[in-house]
Design a protein around this motif. Structure first.
Motif, mmCIF file in Angstrom:
data_model
loop_
_atom_site.group_PDB
_atom_site.id
_atom_site.type_symbol
_atom_site.label_atom_id
_atom_site.label_comp_id
_atom_site.label_asym_id
_atom_site.label_seq_id
_atom_site.Cartn_x
_atom_site.Cartn_y
_atom_site.Cartn_z
ATOM 1 N N VAL A 422 0.830 -1.221 0.021
ATOM 2 C CA VAL A 422 -0.134 -0.116 -0.059
ATOM 3 C C VAL A 422 0.979 1.268 0.185
ATOM 4 C CG1 VAL A 422 -1.938 1.212 1.188
ATOM 5 C CG2 VAL A 422 -1.789 -1.122 1.330
ATOM 6 N N PHE A 423 0.755 2.092 -0.935
ATOM 7 C CA PHE A 423 1.622 3.227 -1.212
ATOM 8 C C PHE A 423 0.604 4.307 -0.876
ATOM 9 C CE2 PHE A 423 3.605 0.543 -4.403
ATOM 10 C CZ PHE A 423 4.801 0.339 -3.793
ATOM 11 N N CYS A 424 1.113 4.946 0.481
ATOM 12 C CA CYS A 424 0.410 6.147 0.798
ATOM 13 C C CYS A 424 1.146 7.465 0.376
ATOM 14 C CB CYS A 424 0.102 6.369 2.297
ATOM 15 S SG CYS A 424 -0.967 5.117 2.849
ATOM 16 N N LEU A 425 0.690 8.235 -0.812
ATOM 17 C CA LEU A 425 1.492 9.161 -1.309
ATOM 18 C C LEU A 425 1.218 10.438 -0.658
ATOM 19 C CD1 LEU A 425 1.782 8.364 -4.940
ATOM 20 C CD2 LEU A 425 2.955 7.516 -2.833
ATOM 21 N N ASP A 426 1.631 10.967 0.458
ATOM 22 C CA ASP A 426 1.445 12.308 0.999
ATOM 23 C C ASP A 426 1.855 13.293 -0.093
ATOM 24 O OD1 ASP A 426 0.931 14.403 3.074
ATOM 25 O OD2 ASP A 426 2.326 13.193 4.417
ATOM 26 N N ARG A 427 1.408 14.626 0.301
ATOM 27 C CA ARG A 427 1.608 15.688 -0.518
ATOM 28 C C ARG A 427 1.427 15.687 -1.976
ATOM 29 N NH1 ARG A 427 2.930 16.112 4.765
ATOM 30 N NH2 ARG A 427 4.079 17.709 5.402
ATOM 31 N N ARG A 465 -9.911 6.999 5.180
ATOM 32 C CA ARG A 465 -9.819 5.855 6.136
ATOM 33 C C ARG A 465 -10.488 4.681 5.508
ATOM 34 N NH1 ARG A 465 -9.906 6.611 11.578
ATOM 35 N NH2 ARG A 465 -11.890 5.269 11.849
ATOM 36 N N ASN A 466 -11.573 4.878 4.816
ATOM 37 C CA ASN A 466 -12.141 3.759 4.091
ATOM 38 C C ASN A 466 -11.252 3.286 2.828
ATOM 39 O OD1 ASN A 466 -14.410 4.051 5.685
ATOM 40 N ND2 ASN A 466 -15.572 5.285 4.319
ATOM 41 N N LEU A 467 -10.365 4.124 2.372
ATOM 42 C CA LEU A 467 -9.513 3.225 1.327
ATOM 43 C C LEU A 467 -8.266 2.601 2.046
ATOM 44 C CD1 LEU A 467 -9.299 6.285 -1.131
ATOM 45 C CD2 LEU A 467 -10.143 4.315 -1.639
ATOM 46 N N MET A 468 -7.862 3.225 3.219
ATOM 47 C CA MET A 468 -6.922 2.321 3.838
ATOM 48 C C MET A 468 -7.327 1.298 4.490
ATOM 49 S SD MET A 468 -5.283 5.597 6.278
ATOM 50 C CE MET A 468 -3.939 4.416 7.036
ATOM 51 N N TYR A 469 -8.623 0.944 4.867
ATOM 52 C CA TYR A 469 -9.296 -0.092 5.393
ATOM 53 C C TYR A 469 -9.435 -1.219 4.205
ATOM 54 C CZ TYR A 469 -13.135 -3.280 6.988
ATOM 55 O OH TYR A 469 -13.726 -4.191 7.313
ATOM 56 N N THR A 470 -9.887 -0.633 2.976
ATOM 57 C CA THR A 470 -10.016 -1.555 1.728
ATOM 58 C C THR A 470 -8.662 -2.066 1.359
ATOM 59 O OG1 THR A 470 -11.931 -0.177 1.304
ATOM 60 C CG2 THR A 470 -10.818 -1.802 -0.736
ATOM 61 N N ALA A 471 -7.453 -1.239 1.704
ATOM 62 C CA ALA A 471 -6.287 -1.540 0.779
ATOM 63 C C ALA A 471 -5.602 -2.698 1.821
ATOM 64 C CB ALA A 471 -5.413 -0.472 0.730
ATOM 65 N N GLN A 472 -5.853 -2.873 3.222
ATOM 66 C CA GLN A 472 -5.371 -3.845 4.010
ATOM 67 C C GLN A 472 -6.205 -5.157 4.058
ATOM 68 O OE1 GLN A 472 -6.546 -4.639 7.388
ATOM 69 N NE2 GLN A 472 -8.405 -3.764 6.664
ATOM 70 N N LEU A 473 -7.264 -5.283 3.513
ATOM 71 C CA LEU A 473 -8.150 -6.453 3.371
ATOM 72 C C LEU A 473 -7.475 -7.455 2.708
ATOM 73 C CD1 LEU A 473 -11.761 -4.886 2.620
ATOM 74 C CD2 LEU A 473 -10.715 -5.829 4.986
ATOM 75 N N ASP A 474 -7.454 -9.047 3.075
ATOM 76 C CA ASP A 474 -6.977 -10.087 2.396
ATOM 77 C C ASP A 474 -7.409 -10.057 1.030
ATOM 78 O OD1 ASP A 474 -5.337 -10.760 4.695
ATOM 79 O OD2 ASP A 474 -6.976 -11.991 5.444
ATOM 80 N N SER A 475 -8.665 -9.533 0.625
ATOM 81 C CA SER A 475 -9.174 -9.794 -0.647
ATOM 82 C C SER A 475 -8.461 -8.780 -1.560
ATOM 83 C CB SER A 475 -10.579 -9.314 -0.633
ATOM 84 O OG SER A 475 -10.799 -8.101 -0.167
ATOM 85 N N THR A 476 -7.853 -7.599 -1.117
ATOM 86 C CA THR A 476 -7.092 -6.972 -1.828
ATOM 87 C C THR A 476 -5.668 -7.452 -2.324
ATOM 88 O OG1 THR A 476 -8.038 -4.826 -1.144
ATOM 89 C CG2 THR A 476 -5.929 -4.453 -2.155
ATOM 90 N N THR A 477 -5.226 -7.745 -3.436
ATOM 91 C CA THR A 477 -4.333 -8.509 -3.827
ATOM 92 C C THR A 477 -3.141 -7.797 -4.825
ATOM 93 O OG1 THR A 477 -5.456 -9.643 -5.606
ATOM 94 C CG2 THR A 477 -5.369 -10.846 -3.422
ATOM 95 N N LEU A 478 -3.421 -6.615 -5.034
ATOM 96 C CA LEU A 478 -2.734 -5.681 -6.005
ATOM 97 C C LEU A 478 -2.010 -4.718 -5.444
ATOM 98 C CD1 LEU A 478 -4.823 -5.905 -9.156
ATOM 99 C CD2 LEU A 478 -2.751 -7.276 -8.796
ATOM 100 N N PRO A 479 -0.955 -4.081 -5.740
ATOM 101 C CA PRO A 479 -0.359 -2.581 -5.406
ATOM 102 C C PRO A 479 -1.511 -1.838 -5.276
ATOM 103 C CG PRO A 479 1.054 -3.781 -6.929
ATOM 104 C CD PRO A 479 -0.101 -4.581 -6.883
#
Length: 642
Positions: A422-427, A465-479
């Motif tokens: 999960v790439f969190c791109l600040d700025r 917050r919801n995107l972060m939650y979605t990104a860490q789910l086991d069902s999310t298998t891509l960058p």
């Protein structure tokens, strides 16, 4: 408001004026220069502690070297305020980092004394080496090149690549290692420990003296006796492997460490080193924030404090009667802890920006699951990839403009292997006063062309917050890329329960007539404000928050393109190859002929200024969006009237 300089500094409009000052008065120049920086930054803002730490070095360099013929390269450039003031920009320095004013970093188009444009770390040694090699080729044997680099910047791989190359050349260059144990946050890693060993070890200090003996002189001009030399030689021969010098091993002649706040010592040392050919490294010890007690005590806080009372040290903060929305970075910092408490697979990684990214909160609470890896973006990405192969969910938090430095690692180590980093791109987007080296203009475009990438941008704090939650789910298998802007969001009450967002699905926020606005990310709030204003005039655009630049919500796009003849896209990123381009590609693929206008960062370098200034200049602030809608609606009305 003009800020008066001290009586001696007032007479210095160029390095030539500085050279006229008697050596014994240089301490006064340093005192006045330091005070002038305090005076200006306290009233007008800017980076602070870094420049205070190199006041003596700035004066000594311009006193000894023949600038701009001799070329100084300042790494990053946070510390170059003294350099700018001494090179003809004193009276205009109040415009520093302001719209249409001086850049906060060295900039070639601004002054001939700014030999290389900087802003990102660890480029100075490579650039100075290139200059030295070119000087040799042109026969400019008297021309010197100097790189000034901090111990934080020295942690990056590029600095060592340059040292490795320079050591096998005969380039006439000097690297000055400004060692203060700080970048923006405290430095980390083995190099920090190694430099500390050099600083405190009597054995290492013998090595310094031995080098001066080989030159036949000391920085203060005294000569060793033969007996003293023999003792030093014996001491050097007795050094154990742990004490061997890293820089000497790379074929640099190492000098130091010396006190970087002793102006006399610096002047004498630089004068001697200027006459020594080949690659050399001078190690100086300084204190970031030197001369301003509060900055010396809390160097991270005073890196760029904003406006403050120089007497009391009170940092001025806006006061509000009602709760204000948090910064996006703080929403990230607190949300990742919540998620990590629920999911033991979550880790956080940042390359030297724990405070700026707010990963510091997780580092404090979960020190075994959150790491600052130093100024090493490439390493941060591949480290994250390595952890992902073992089933970990790694949030790799990097500023958008710094992410550019690790592009190959994203392609080779993450995307090709389909690893769910999960790439969190600040700025993400325009950043304001830091200007073009820090604008996060290109991430949507450069990520969109990579297979297997998910690219998203939240419109507000809850969406983040919801995107972060979605990104860490086991069902999310891509960058999974989540990009968000510098600064505050729009939701004072932002801590809502997490909800999964279907990947590649946007949302329709408003119905309308004739024209639709398609937005991605925070600029959706600019569009919402513009729509509220337009509705007062009887103009009713529809509004679609697309959320994802890849994969696009094709169902929502078909709906918008079939129902509305005119489309405006809005993004806080480059128009070329960005979200708007993705929409035009979709239209071309499916045969749509709608009238389309793309708003975003134009195909040019956008300079520095406040975010409001820059959004207005680029035409995608509230007023710019409203104007674009009015123009497109007017064109329709004109056609109908004909």
């Amino acid at each position: 408001m003009q800020i008066p300089a001290g009586p001696l500094l007032q007479t210095i409009n160029s390095p030539e004026d500085l050279k006229k000052v008697p050596k014994e008065q240089l301490h006064q120049v340093c005192d006045e220069l330091r005070q002038f920086i305090v005076d200006v930054v306290s009233v007008h803002g800017g980076h602070f502690a870094a420049s205070l730490g190199v006041v003596e070095l700035s004066v000594a360099l311009h006193y000894i070297y023949n600038t701009p013929y001799d070329q100084l390269v300042w790494d990053v450039g946070h510390q170059a305020y003294g350099h700018k003031i001494l090179t003809g920009r004193r009276d205009n320095f109040i415009s520093n980092r302001k719209y249409k004013g001086l850049s906060g970093f060295p900039k070639r188009s601004e002054s001939e004394y700014d030999t290389f444009g900087v802003g990102h770390s660890s480029t100075s040694i490579s650039a100075a080496l290139g200059m030295a090699m070119a000087a040799k080729y042109k026969g400019e044997t008297d021309r010197k090149s100097v790189a000034i680099i901090g111990d934080g910047s020295m942690t990056a791989g590029m600095a060592f690549e340059a040292l490795n190359h320079a050591g096998v050349t005969d380039a006439d260059m000097l690297v000055i290692l400004n060692d203060n144990c700080m970048s923006i946050d405290p430095n980390v890693g083995a190099l920090k420990e190694y430099l500390t060993d050099i600083t405190i070890s009597p054995t290492y200090n013998k090595l310094r003296d031995d080098v001066w003996n080989l030159l036949g002189k000391l920085p203060v001009g005294k000569r060793f006796t033969r007996d003293m030399a023999s003792k030093l030689e014996a001491g050097i021969k007795g050094m154990v492997t742990r004490s061997s010098n890293l820089f000497e091993a790379l074929n640099f002649r190492y000098f130091g460490p010396i006190d970087g706040h002793n102006i006399t010592k610096l002047v004498d040392t630089l004068k001697d080193l200027r006459s020594i050919p080949g690659p050399k490294l001078l190690h100086i010890i300084t204190v970031k924030g030197k001369g301003y007690a509060l900055a010396e005590k809390d160097q991270t806080k005073w890196h760029a404090p904003g406006l403050f009372d120089k007497i009391t040290g009170e940092i001025f903060k806006k006061k509000y009667d009602i709760p204000q929305p948090p910064k996006y970075q703080d929403v990230f910092g607190h949300s990742i802890i919540e998620l990590a408490e629920q999911n033991k697979k979550i880790f956080g990684i940042t390359p030297a920006m724990p405070s700026g990214s707010s990963l510091k909160f997780m580092m404090e609470k979960m020190p075994d699951r959150a790491f600052d890896v130093g100024i090493c973006e490439q390493h941060a990405v591949t480290l994250s990839a390595g952890m992902a192969t073992q089933g970990m969910k790694v949030f790799c938090n990097i500023y958008s403009s710094f992410m550019q430095r690790a592009y190959d690692q994203v392609v080779h180590d993450v995307a090709i292997q389909k690893l769910p980093v999960v790439f969190c791109l600040d700025r993400g987007g325009l950043v304001g006063e830091d200007g073009p080296t820090h604008h996060g203009a290109y991430d949507i475009a450069y990520f969109r062309c990579i297979p297997n990438m998910i690219i998203s941008a939240p419109m507000n704090e809850q969406e983040l917050r919801n995107l972060m939650y979605t990104a860490q789910l086991d069902s999310t298998t891509l960058p999974f890329v989540i990009r968000y802007p510098r600064g505050e969001g729009v939701m004072p009450e932002w801590r809502k329960p997490f909800e999964e967002i279907q990947i590649g699905k946007g949302r329709k926020l408003r119905d309308g007539k004739d024209i639709a606005i398609l937005t991605i990310g925070h600029p959706g709030n600019f569009a919402a404000a513009a729509i509220r204003e337009l509705r007062k005039d009887g103009i009713t655009p529809a509004h679609f928050d697309m959320r994802f630049a890849k994969p696009l919500d094709e169902e929502l796009l078909h709906e918008a393109l079939k129902e509305y003849s005119k489309i405006i896209t809005v993004e806080d990123g480059t128009i070329v190859g960005g979200f708007g381009s993705a929409v035009t590609e979709f239209m071309a693929e499916h045969g749509y002929k709608n009238e389309l206008r793309m708003l975003g960062i134009p195909d040019r370098v956008v300079e520095h200024g406040t975010l409001k200034d820059l959004h207005r200049e680029c035409g995608y602030d509230e007023q710019g969006i409203a104007n674009a809608v009015r123009e497109m609606v007017k064109e329709t009305s004109t056609v109908y009237s004909l």
